[in-house]
Every structure is written in structure tokens, then in C-alpha cells.
Design an enzyme around this catalytic site. Structure first.
Site, short mmCIF file in Angstrom:
data_model
loop_
_atom_site.label_atom_id
_atom_site.label_comp_id
_atom_site.label_asym_id
_atom_site.label_seq_id
_atom_site.Cartn_x
_atom_site.Cartn_y
_atom_site.Cartn_z
CG ASP A 166 -0.31 0.34 2.47
OD1 ASP A 166 0.54 0.16 2.59
OD2 ASP A 166 -1.23 0.67 3.59
CG ASN A 413 5.44 -6.83 5.25
OD1 ASN A 413 5.51 -6.98 6.63
ND2 ASN A 413 4.60 -6.57 4.63
CD GLU A 414 1.54 -7.86 5.84
OE1 GLU A 414 0.90 -7.48 4.87
OE2 GLU A 414 0.99 -7.00 6.84
CG ASN A 468 2.69 -7.60 10.02
OD1 ASN A 468 3.38 -7.67 11.02
ND2 ASN A 468 2.90 -7.40 8.82
CE1 TYR A 470 -3.08 -3.23 10.72
CE2 TYR A 470 -2.04 -5.09 9.88
CZ TYR A 470 -1.89 -3.77 10.27
OH TYR A 470 -0.80 -3.19 10.06
CE1 TYR A 474 -7.38 -2.76 6.22
CE2 TYR A 474 -5.52 -3.59 7.34
CZ TYR A 474 -6.15 -2.61 6.52
OH TYR A 474 -5.33 -1.74 5.80
CD GLU A 508 2.39 -4.23 9.20
OE1 GLU A 508 1.31 -4.16 8.79
OE2 GLU A 508 3.49 -4.17 8.53
CD1 TRP A 553 0.32 0.07 9.48
CD2 TRP A 553 2.39 -0.56 9.58
NE1 TRP A 553 0.72 -0.01 8.15
CE2 TRP A 553 2.13 -0.24 8.19
CE3 TRP A 553 3.60 -0.70 10.07
CZ2 TRP A 553 3.23 -0.05 7.20
CZ3 TRP A 553 4.74 -0.70 9.11
CH2 TRP A 553 4.51 -0.38 7.75
N1 CKX Z 1 0.40 -4.75 6.47
C1 CKX Z 1 -3.81 -6.83 6.22
C2 CKX Z 1 1.32 -4.01 5.54
C3 CKX Z 1 1.32 -2.53 5.65
C4 CKX Z 1 0.23 -2.06 5.51
C5 CKX Z 1 -0.88 -2.65 6.59
C6 CKX Z 1 -2.18 -1.81 6.30
C7 CKX Z 1 -0.79 -4.02 6.06
C8 CKX Z 1 -2.04 -4.77 6.82
C9 CKX Z 1 -2.57 -6.29 6.09
O1 CKX Z 1 2.46 -2.43 4.66
O2 CKX Z 1 0.34 -0.66 5.34
O3 CKX Z 1 -2.97 -1.93 5.56
O4 CKX Z 1 -2.35 -0.95 7.17
#
Ligand code: CKX
Length: 603
Positions: A166, A413-414, A468, A470, A474, A508, A553
């Protein structure tokens, strides 16, 4: 020849002149710059500041969103007294791939927008005259490159990026350009490892150079007193009653290396290092054999006007904000930052989880609505991607290994680790990187919500886990946050029941928050909701011994791609994009200043 990634220094043997300032700049949408001779320089471009991302200077959208080739050029004078020296031009970062020309001659190319590279230009420059350096850069995103994404052709013929991440694809010469003059025989690298106890520390060093030579090494303390000396390409420096580098209590020594031939010093390189050890033992993260609980942030190099450029002013402010709030660590999400960031962290005693730009390795990230079902690691791009990935891991470790602040390496990352195809990829990545760091610091990657305890097939690889998660944002958001907490606890209970005896750090979690939006009772996006979400996570962290760190985050709001989930950027910052606190920053400050450094030690 392999790049020397040593940070530039000035001394009796080495010169470093920055080529920052205004460069000529031109877009090259049809890639004709080479035929038109732009490698020889051009004067009909626009003036563009360096270091900076080009995007936000423009007022028209086609220019801001420009995707493809673009050129920078600048002339510089090379004094005759540099004749006989090795002349190099060092680019701190060029996003994402570049070809360098000097006086029209192609010197080298480089892939990867977040690490430095040097162009050896001794044979191409003219001494006592003006010279021209031109660089052709390309900022497209591809699945076989880091960070991952697609480049789309719009129906109007223009190109656009579809990042699988993003953060905004800020592009250009984002870091300083240095003109270096080095002695012909010179030091190309050095590394250190440590043994420490309360009354003694030993620095084991190893030097590389472009010639056979003798080496003299001095270790000088903060008062300028020589604390230890040694000779030889590798050896030991033993300090009695050392002042160790500690978290938020940093002490640095200067290592001074002389390259000597026939009794004459031909080169010298000095750098600040910290005497400390890092280990993971069971659930503990240990610095100098003592347990450390991490608190800090995921961050971005991001600010107004200059985008992703390194800005000393912003970095100074960010460091002060981190100290104010009681942070002791951060992750260089999602790419290695400018070297000066690590120098700051070395001096402030802040630990860094250093991340390579391997982000977007998940097809679900390719399209938010109706994500593609394919496993990322099944794609035909993987062989090419892997070469770039391991290359950048190698360069990141090579560049940053001597910083006492670097705690660990984050190799991705992820990524999508929920399919079998990920297993051979990460087996190779972890095998191929095992010996890159002489200190053998822990290696890890972040796992997001799709890669739960139950689903991830790659839990065997990391030395400690970065999660990470949420819930509350999310999924299970708003009034349903209590179900989010229950779900999080259910997953953590699975980690607890398992025989995995490694620390878990939350790298995160967070809620987008519009500064100034207040609501009682809370709603999502309000400052109150951000605090409630952090309180929920903190309750959970305090219930599990094996959670050894919390990094919400993000430190600050940052610019993202446009989208129906974003109102001018990602607003999960504890601070606004102009680095002022949201209400949650005061809440977190209270918590973090109360938590002891060794919170949960021995549990
Ligand atoms: N994690 C669902 C990677 C970051 C994003 C973060 C977001 C995500 C969340 C993954 O680079 O900014 O969407 O806030």
C-alpha cells in the site's frame, strides 16, 4: 568487481563530495533517451532536487503518477589532484532499477531501489575538467522484482503501477549521490563479532581490501583513548572494563583500520561500533545476555514534498518522537532505510529489525476486491524473483552488518506461506542467507492474518516470529472488536500449546485514525477508537509470556496508493504525517514508560 558498500568517509586518504542539489530531469515514456544521446547529458530537462522522489513536486497527475523510464543528469568538476586515485560515484538509492553513464560511456546497471551501489568511473572521467553523469532510472513494478507489483497499460496508452503493497511508489534518486576519490589500494569492507562479559569485551574483526597488505587496527573509546590495538587482516581487540552498547544506553567505540604496505599507510577507514551481543534463547531476546522487551513501531521513509527521500530533519524528529513515547526499537518496514537512520539508532540505543524490500509476495495483495487465487510462489516469475531477493538480502546484510543497532534481519513482509509452494522458496532463502552475517543475528519474516498458526507452512524458518494482525480493523471491527480479541486469543492459545519455544513480536496492528475526529462512544476512525484498539491488544500481550515485543503500525501516517480504503494515505500513525501526536500517542507513552526494559524476563 563486487561493490564496496562502506559508508563514505573523509580522511587523509579518502575524499567524499556530495553531488546533491539540482539535477536535470526528463521523463522518457517511449524509451528513446539513449538514441537521443541523453547519456551525454541534457540541458532541456526540468530542475529536480536530489535527494527526493520526483512525484509530489508536480501539480499534474500524469507527471506525479509517471511510470517508466526517466533520466537525471548533472555535470561536476573533477580536480586534477584526484588523478591517480580510484574515482567512484555512489548512489544511495535509485528506485527501482538504473543504468549509469559518465561522459556518455555506460558504466553499470543496478536493480533494487533501496540499497546503494557504486559506479567505478576512473577510466571514464576527465581530470581538471567538467564531467557529466547521467542515470536512466525505471520505476515499473513487476512480479519478478522487489517490491512486487504489476505495471499496467491504460487504454489511453499511459502506464500505471499496481503495487501489491500500500505505500506509494515514490521514485527517483531518494538518497544522496557521492563522488568518491579513494587510494588505488584500499579497504573494501570489514566486519566484527563480539564476546562480552561485565569486565571484558572482545571484538573479533575481519578486513577485506582490493590488495594484499598489512593492517593496523585501533579501537578508540568515547574519550579518544586507545582501548585496544591489533595487527593483521583478522584478529581480536580485547577491552577490559568495557562500556557496553545497551538498549537506550548507547556507547560507541571507533574502530580505526590502516592499510599498510612497505611500512607506509596507504588507506584508512574508521567507523563507530558498539560492543554488545545479541541472542535468542527460548522466549527471550537477549542483548548482552539480558532480556529485552521490544516496544516501537513499523515505520516508513515518507514525508511531504520529497516523498521517500531521506531527510535528516524528518529523521531527527522521528527519533525524538520515538524517545518521547518510550520506544526502544523499530522495523525498517518495508525496505532498508538510508544509512544515516542506522547511525542515529546506533547513537540512541534503538534496536532495528532490518527488512529487505520483499513485500507484496501474495496474490491476495494484487487486488483487494476479488484477489487472485493463485499461490504467489507457484508463479513463473519466482526463479527470477529469487535471484533478486537473495541479492538484496546479501547487500542489505553487507551494508548494515556493522551497526550495533541492528537486532535482526527480516527477509520478507507478509508472504503467502499458506501453500506448499512457499516451502522450497523459504528453505532456499534461509539456507542461502545463513552465513551472510558474521554475527549470525536472528532472521525472520512477518506473517499476516492469512498465515495463522494453523495455516502457515513456514513456521520452521524464523528464529523468532513477527506477527501482523488486524482484528478490530480489517475484520471484527467496531462494536465486534470483542470477537476480534477472542479470535486473537484463540490463535495465541494455539501458539502457546505448541512446542515452539521462540519469542513472538507483534510487528503490526492498528486502526486508521483521522486526527481531530472525536466521538463518544467511539466509532472507527476516531481518536477514541484507536486507543480502545491499542488497549485491547495490550491486554492480550500482557496475558502471554512468549510475546516479547509490540510494534504498532505505524509511527506516522504515510502516503499510499489511491483506493476506496484510504483517505489520502494510511492513517494508522500514532503521529500525523507532519509528526504531531494523536491522542493514542499519549496513552502509549504512559504504558511504554512504565514497562521495564526486561518485561517478562525469565517467564
Ligand atoms: N500490512 C492486512 C502491511 C502494511 C500495510 C498494512 C495496512 C498491512 C495490513 C495487512 O504495509 O500498510 O494495511 O495498514
Amino acid at each position: 568487481m563486487e561493490d564496496s558498500l562502506l559508508y563514505p568517509v573523509i580522511n587523509n586518504y579518502r575524499s567524499d563530495q556530495k553531488l546533491d542539489g539540482l539535477w536535470n530531469f526528463k521523463f522518457d515514456p517511449t524509451s528513446v533517451g539513449g538514441q537521443k544521446g541523453w547519456q551525454n547529458g541534457f540541458s532541456d530537462g526540468i530542475e529536480m532536487p536530489v535527494p527526493a522522489s520526483f512525484n509530489d513536486f508536480f501539480t499534474d497527475k500524469d507527471a506525479r503518477e509517471y511510470t517508466g523510464d526517466f533520466w537525471y543528469s548533472k555535470s561536476f568538476f573533477l580536480p586534477t589532484y584526484f588523478e591517480g586515485q580510484d574515482i567512484q560515484i555512489r548512489f544511495g538509492a535509485a528506485t527501482h532499477r538504473a543504468v549509469v553513464f559518465v561522459n556518455g560511456q555506460e558504466i553499470r546497471s543496478h536493480e533494487g531501489g533501496f540499497l546503494p551501489f557504486t559506479a567505478e568511473v576512473s577510466d571514464a572521467v576527465k581530470f581538471g575538467k567538467e564531467n557529466v553523469v547521467s542515470i536512466k532510472i525505471n520505476n515499473e513494478l513487476h512480479r519478478d522484482a522487489l517490491p512486487a507489483g504489476d505495471t499496467l497499460k491504460l487504454k489511453n496508452g499511459k502506464r500505471a503501477v499496481n503495487p501489491f503493497f500500500d505505500f506509494y511508489n515514490y521514485s527517483g534518486l531518494n538518497r544522496s549521490v557521492h563522488l568518491l576519490a579513494l587510494p588505488k589500494d584500499h579497504i573494501t569492507d570489514y566486519s566484527t563479532t563480539y564476546d562480552v562479559s561485565d569486565d571484558q569485551a572482545t571484538v573479533h574483526y575481519n578486513i577485506t581490501a582490493n590488495t594484499e597488505a598489512d593492517f593496523k587496527v585501533n579501537l578508540v573509546d568515547e574519550n579518544g583513548k586507545v582501548a585496544a590495538t591489533s595487527e593483521g587482516q583478522s584478529g581480536d581487540l580485547t577491552v577490559t572494563n568495557p562500556i557496553l552498547w545497551n538498549v537506550r544506553d548507547a556507547h560507541l567505540y571507533t574502530i580505526m583500520i590502516d592499510l599498510v604496505k612497505d611500512g607506509q599507510t596507504l588507506d584508512e577507514y574508521s567507523d563507530e561500533i558498539g560492543l554488545r551481543t545479541i541472542e535468542i534463547k527460548g522466549h527471550e531476546i537477549l542483548v548482552n545476555h539480558k532480556s529485552v522487551y521490544l516496544r516501537g513501531f513499523g515505520r516508513h521513509e515518507d514525508s511531504i514534498y520529497a516523498g521517500r527521500a531521506f531527510d535528516l530533519n524528518v529523521e531527527r524528529r522521528d527519533m525524538n518522537l520515538m524517545k518521547w513515547i518510550g520506544a526502544n526499537s523499530f522495523r525498517s518496514s518495508h525496505y532498508p532505510y538510508d544509512e544515516q537512520v542506522y547511525k542515529f539508532a546506533d547513537r540512541e540505543g534503538i534496536l532495528v529489525i532490518d527488512e529487505v524490500p520483499a513485500v507484496g509476495f501474495k496474490m491476495a495483495a494484487a487486488s483487494f476486491l476479488g484477489g487472485l487465487d493463485q499461490s504467489f510462489f507457484d508463479g513463473e516469475w519466482v526463479t527470477e524473483l529469487y535471484k533478486k531477493h537473495i541479492d538484496q538480502v546479501r547487500d542489505m546484510i553487507k551494508r548494515d552488518k556493522n551497526h550495533p543497532s541492528v537486532l535482526a534481519w527480516s527477509l520478507c513482509n507478509e508472504p503467502d506461506t499458506s501453500t506448499d509452494a512457499a516451502v522450497p522458496y523459504f528453505t532456499k532463502l534461509f539456507n542461502d542467507s545463513v552465513n551472510l552475517d558474521p554475527e549470525k543475528r536472528p532472521r525472520t519474516f512477518t506473517l499476516n492474518e492469512d498465515d495463522t498458526f494453523e495455516k502457515s507452512k513456514c513456521k520452521q524458518f524464523p528464529d523468532f516470529f513477527l506477527l501482523n494482525r488486524y482484528p478490530g480493523w480489517y475484520h471484527k471491527w467496531g462494536y465486534e472488536i470483542s470477537d476480534g480479541e477472542a479470535g486473537l486469543r484463540a490463535e495465541l492459545d494455539e501458539w502457546k500449546k505448541s512446542d515452539i519455544d521462540k519469542p513472538v513480536v507483534f510487528s503490526e496492528y492498528g486502526a486508521d485514525t483521522e486526527p481531530g475526529l472525536h466521538k463518544l462512544p467511539s466509532i472507527m476512525w476516531s481518536e477514541e477508537y484507536q486507543i480502545e484498539l491499542l488497549e485491547m491488544f495490550n491486554r492480550v500481550f500482557d496475558s502471554y509470556d512468549f510475546i516479547r515485543g509490540e510494534q504498532p503500525w505505524n509511527l506516522a501516517d504515510f502516503q499510499t496508493v489511491e483506493g476506496n480504503m484510504r483517505v489520502n494515505g494510511n492513517k494508522k500513525g500514532l503521529f500525523t504525517r507532519d509528526r504531531q501526536p494523536k491522542a493514542a500517542a499519549f496513552y502509549l507513552r504512559k504504558r511504554w514508560n512504565k514497562l521495564p526494559l526486561n518485561y517478562k524476563a525469565g517467564q
